[in-house]
Structure formats: structure tokens, C-alpha cells
Design an enzyme around this catalytic site. Structure first.
Site, PDB file in Angstrom:
ATOM      1  N   SER A  17      -3.573   3.762  -1.792  1.00  0.00           N
ATOM      2  CA  SER A  17      -2.398   3.150  -2.418  1.00  0.00           C
ATOM      3  C   SER A  17      -1.287   4.171  -2.660  1.00  0.00           C
ATOM      4  O   SER A  17      -0.700   4.681  -1.720  1.00  0.00           O
ATOM      5  CB  SER A  17      -2.824   2.453  -3.712  1.00  0.00           C
ATOM      6  N   ASP A  72       5.686  11.950   7.287  1.00  0.00           N
ATOM      7  CA  ASP A  72       6.725  11.422   8.169  1.00  0.00           C
ATOM      8  C   ASP A  72       7.987  12.279   8.147  1.00  0.00           C
ATOM      9  O   ASP A  72       8.689  12.402   9.156  1.00  0.00           O
ATOM     10  CB  ASP A  72       7.075   9.978   7.782  1.00  0.00           C
ATOM     11  N   LYS A 109      -4.732   1.076   1.929  1.00  0.00           N
ATOM     12  CA  LYS A 109      -4.289  -0.004   1.040  1.00  0.00           C
ATOM     13  C   LYS A 109      -2.764  -0.012   1.026  1.00  0.00           C
ATOM     14  O   LYS A 109      -2.138   0.827   0.403  1.00  0.00           O
ATOM     15  CB  LYS A 109      -4.827   0.176  -0.380  1.00  0.00           C
TER      16      LYS A 109
END
Length: 488
Positions: free
Chosen positions: A313, A324, A338
Site C-alpha cells: 500500500s 519511477d 495493493k
């Protein structure tokens, strides 16, 4: 008659749900007719539910509690949705709030059950908490709480008695190691704030030592959850490390089950200067994009984030964002997977709530994070470690890692009582070692080494492990292993 009353109540609810406001005279007749059909169908479904409820209440072989029936019905509906939506009863709402806030009224000790004697034992007092000030020590056996013996207690029994309103006293009897008679201690409860940002080891004064490599000034921070105060804790710690000349940072998110979305975005923003952090989109809400800003960003040193199969999460939001944006190297294992957001919706009827999945979140690159039921190993989900830095631990080794972290984060002031104990075997944290080696090379300006491929553990089955990793749990949200001790 009671059944009819319940149906009338549901009709009133349905009128609001189906119509949503007055219908103007010039609306097409077809639209009004469709709304009426929907209302009639909903009425029939609710009539079926009420009839079933009344039949069970009147005719089941034993008398049943009507509230328990209603709660079971709500839980049944939520179980049809996903593993993360659930009903929080009034009895459990306080414990849920405590887990989010990471603060409660208590005395400030971590307790466990001795595996040999099964007696309630103090794992460690929290530094500066009422219990430590009152002389409670690691290894003390709590024999009584108030007038009640703890002989057959489990940890939850102790929680109920030790927690309470700040300012209220609680009497406990503790048996110090090496003594034969317990002593009674009166401790005044206070607000206990459980720190979620931790370092390598405790200093004697109860503060943390953060540098894992003093020569290269590589700091290590273990973030255990994303609670209400985690951002402020991390911000304060980073200010301290900045003054100390930090040159590299390891952020450990292993076993971190997640927490608040807002805190995850704030922490990501702390290390990324610009661009998208994460976006969320729900059925009844517009897409919301969280973006980074340059002010207050720590971007002048290399970073590593440690993750494992229990990082979930909010942990995945932070690690995906920094990966990224190429701000941090990810070392460890593929994360839990999740990619959904839950809102806590307080119910008007009583002090209960729904924890309901209302949106999905998406990483800056657009890659999928959520592991859907039936997902395969080769599918796209979770956060993958960077190339050459996948260091997967076997089941036994990951269990030893969890115990190692739990033991390291207990505050045990030197009082001479442990001098005769045999030193425990040192755990070799291969993921952490790889992070230190990578950062040291980056700081020295040389090519970072590739971690050695780990040897397969005896008793570990990689194929079985892969199959287990691809399963989504049916009911359990928190992927973290059960704690070995619990703060009170």
C-alpha cells in the site's frame, strides 16, 4: 408488524437513493419510468433481506442477537467486494483508531508472553514513558494488574487493563529478574506515542543511532507504518541527519503494511523535486493527482529503499514514486501488490464504521501495482526491485529477519543484569549489506558491485514460494507477520 416497519424504513431510504431529488415536469417520461423500475427492483431486494432477517429472528432453533445478525449481514456484503473492505464494530473502532494514530493512553511498555513459562513479560519499556520512570525493566514478569493475577492472561487481556485514560493510575506487580518476591508499582497513564521512524540501534539515553556506515555517512531509517505523525517524525529526523552531514540514505520499508495515503505523498515529496507522485481515481470521484514540489526536498545524496513481500500500500506508493523518478534504487523482493485506497466512513446509527475501497491508485509511470485475484508471477503488479538487486529471502530467513528487527528495536538500558547472558548470534541482513555496498560505491565514485546471487536455503521451495506470492489473501489486510510484542 415489525417486518412491515423495517420495510417502510427501507422504502424511505430507497426513495432518497433512487430519486436523488425532485423530477422536473419536462423530463422525458422514459427517464422517470426507468427510475421507478430501479426503485421497484431495489424495494424487492430489500424486502427479501428483511423477510430473511425476520425469519431467522423468529424461527431459528436458538435465540439470536439481532445486532449480531445485522453486523453479519454487513460483513457478508463487504466480503463480496475485496479483502480490504470491512466493517468496524463499536468495540473495535477505538483499536483501529489507535493503530492509525499510533498513540493511546497507557504506561509505555512492550509486552510479550514468555515462550517457556507463558507468563506476561516486559520485552522493553519505551524510553521516557511512565513505566520506565517507575522502574519497570526489560525481563520483568508482570504477575498482577490491579487485583487480577496475569497467570492465564494473553496479550489482549493485558491491553484492556493497562490502557486507559491519561492521568489515571494503574497498579501492577512486577517480579524483577533474580528476585523472589514481586513489588507493587503504581504508574500514572499518559499519552503514549509509538515512534514509527527508527534507526540502527538505541543509544544509552534512549535516542537512536542512525548511521550504519560512519565513514561514508550512510544513514539507516526503518519506517514501520505510515501513521498520522510519521511525516513529522521523518522530517525531524532528516533535519538531524542533514546537520550531521548525511551522504547516503537507506529507507527500510520491509514489513511495512502501509497506512495513510496523505502521509505517503508527503514522504515521497520529501525526496522528489517535481512531477507526479501518485494519482487516485474512484467511481464517484474525479482523478486526483498528487505532485511534488521542490521546496524542502532532500535530493543531494543517493538513496536505497528496502522492500520485501510484506511491503504494501503506502510503502508501494513511496517506493514506486522514487523508483519511477530514478531517485532511489529498490533492493529486496517484489512487494505485496495493493493498489487500492480505503476510506473510513463513520456510520450515523452508532459508533461503528465502514472501511470501504473507494479508489485505485496509479504510479507515475502508469504501471499497475494492484495484484488482482488470480494474478500470475509473470503479470505486472507490485513494485519490483531494480535490475541485479532482487535479493529474495527464504521463509526461514525472512522470519529470522523479522525477529532481528523486532529485537534490535527494543530499548534495553545497561543495568548489569545481562552481563552473564550468552551473546545472541548475529543475523546477516543480506539486503541491508547490499544497500550499504551500493551507496558506499556511489559516494566513492566507483562502480557499485552486483550482489551475489543468494544460495538456496535448505527446506525452501522456490516454486511453492512463487505460488504463494501470487495469491491474494481472502480476508487479511495487514500482510505483516504477527508482532512478537505489543506496546501498552
Amino acid at each position: 408488524m415489525r417486518c412491515q416497519s423495517l420495510i417502510v424504513a427501507w422504502v424511505l431510504v430507497l426513495s432518497t437513493m433512487a430519486l436523488g431529488g425532485p423530477v422536473s415536469a419536462d423530463e422525458p417520461a422514459k427517464e422517470a419510468e426507468t427510475a421507478k423500475e430501479i426503485k421497484d427492483k431495489d424495494y424487492e431486494m430489500f424486502k427479501l433481506f428483511v423477510d430473511s432477517f425476520e425469519q431467522i429472528d423468529r424461527n431459528y432453533v436458538k435465540e439470536v442477537d439481532r445486532r449480531e445478525l445485522m453486523e453479519a449481514a454487513i460483513q457478508g456484503m463487504l466480503r463480496k467486494l475485496d479483502p480490504y473492505s470491512n466493517y468496524i464494530s463499536p468495540e473495535n473502532l477505538r483499536a483501529f483508531s489507535d493503530s492509525v494514530e499510533q498513540q493511546f493512553g497507557g504506561i509505555g511498555i512492550q509486552v510479550t508472553l514468555d515462550p517457556t513459562t507463558h507468563r506476561l513479560t516486559v520485552a522493553a519499556p519505551l524510553p521516557g514513558a511512565p513505566a520506565q520512570k517507575a522502574g519497570v525493566r526489560p525481563g520483568d514478569i508482570i504477575t498482577d494488574i490491579e487485583t487480577e493475577s496475569t497467570e492465564n492472561f494473553d496479550i489482549e487481556d493485558a491491553v484492556k487493563l493497562l490502557r486507559g485514560q491519561p492521568g489515571e493510575p494503574v497498579k501492577i506487580k512486577v517480579l524483577h529478574r533474580g528476585e523472589t518476591e514481586p513489588v507493587e508499582v503504581t504508574i500514572v497513564r499518559d499519552i503514549i506515542r509509538v515512534a514509527t521512524v527508527r534507526g540502527m540501534s538505541y543509544k544509552e539515553d534512549g535516542s537512536w543511532s542512525y548511521f550504519v556506515d560512519e565513514e561514508h555517512k550512510i544513514a539507516y531509517l526503518h519506517l514501520t507504518t505510515f501513521s498520522r505523525n510519521s511525516y513529522e517524525e521523518l522530517k525531524e529526523t532528516m533535519e538531524t541527519l542533514s546537520e550531521a552531514g548525511i551522504k547516503g540514505l537507506i529507507l527500510d520499508l520491509r514489513f511495512n503494511p502501509g497506512g495513510l495515503l496523505s502521509v505517503a505523498t508527503e514522504i515521497s515529496d520529501m525526496f522528489v523535486e517535481e512531477g507526479k507522485i501518485v494519482s487516485t481515481k474512484g467511481r464517484n470521484t474525479q482523478e486526483q493527482v498528487f505532485s511534488a514540489k521542490k521546496q524542502g526536498t532532500y535530493s543531494d545524496f543517493p538513496m536505497v529503499i528496502l522492500v520485501n513481500r510484506y511491503s504494501a500500500s503506502a510503502s508501494e506508493i513511496v517506493s514506486a514514486c522514487l523508483q519511477d523518478h530514478k531517485r532511489a534504487l529498490i533492493i529486496g523482493e517484489r512487494t505485496w501488490g495493493k493498489g487500492s485506497v480505503q476510506n473510513v466512513i463513520n456510520l450515523d446509527y452508532d459508533d461503528s464504521a465502514l472501511k470501504l475501497t473507494t479508489a485505485s491508485y496509479h504510479r507515475p509511470s502508469g504501471k499497475n501495482i494492484h495484484r488482482f485475484p488470480g494474478a500470475k508471477e509473470e503479470d505486472e503488479w507490485g513494485v519490483m526491485p531494480d535490475e541485479n538487486y532482487k535479493i529474495r529471502l527464504g521463509d526461514r530467513e525472512i522470519g529470522n529477519l523479522h525477529s532481528h528487527l523486532a529485537e534490535r528495536e527494543l530499548f534495553k538500558p545497561s543495568d548489569g543484569e545481562d552481563k552473564d547472558e550468552e551473546p545472541k548470534e548475529t543475523f546477516a541482513d543480506r539486503q541491508l549489506e547490499a544497500a550499504v555496498a551500493y551507496l558506499a560505491a556511489k559516494i566513492d565514485g566507483v562502480e557499485p558491485p552486483n550482489p551475489t546471487k543468494p544460495a538456496k536455503e535448505e527446506g525452501d521451495n522456490d516454486e511453492v514460494a512463487k505460488q504463494d506470492d501470487a495469491k491474494v489473501p481472502e480476508t487479511k489486510e495487514d500482510p505483516k507477520p504477527e508482532p512478537e510484542s505489543k506496546p501498552e
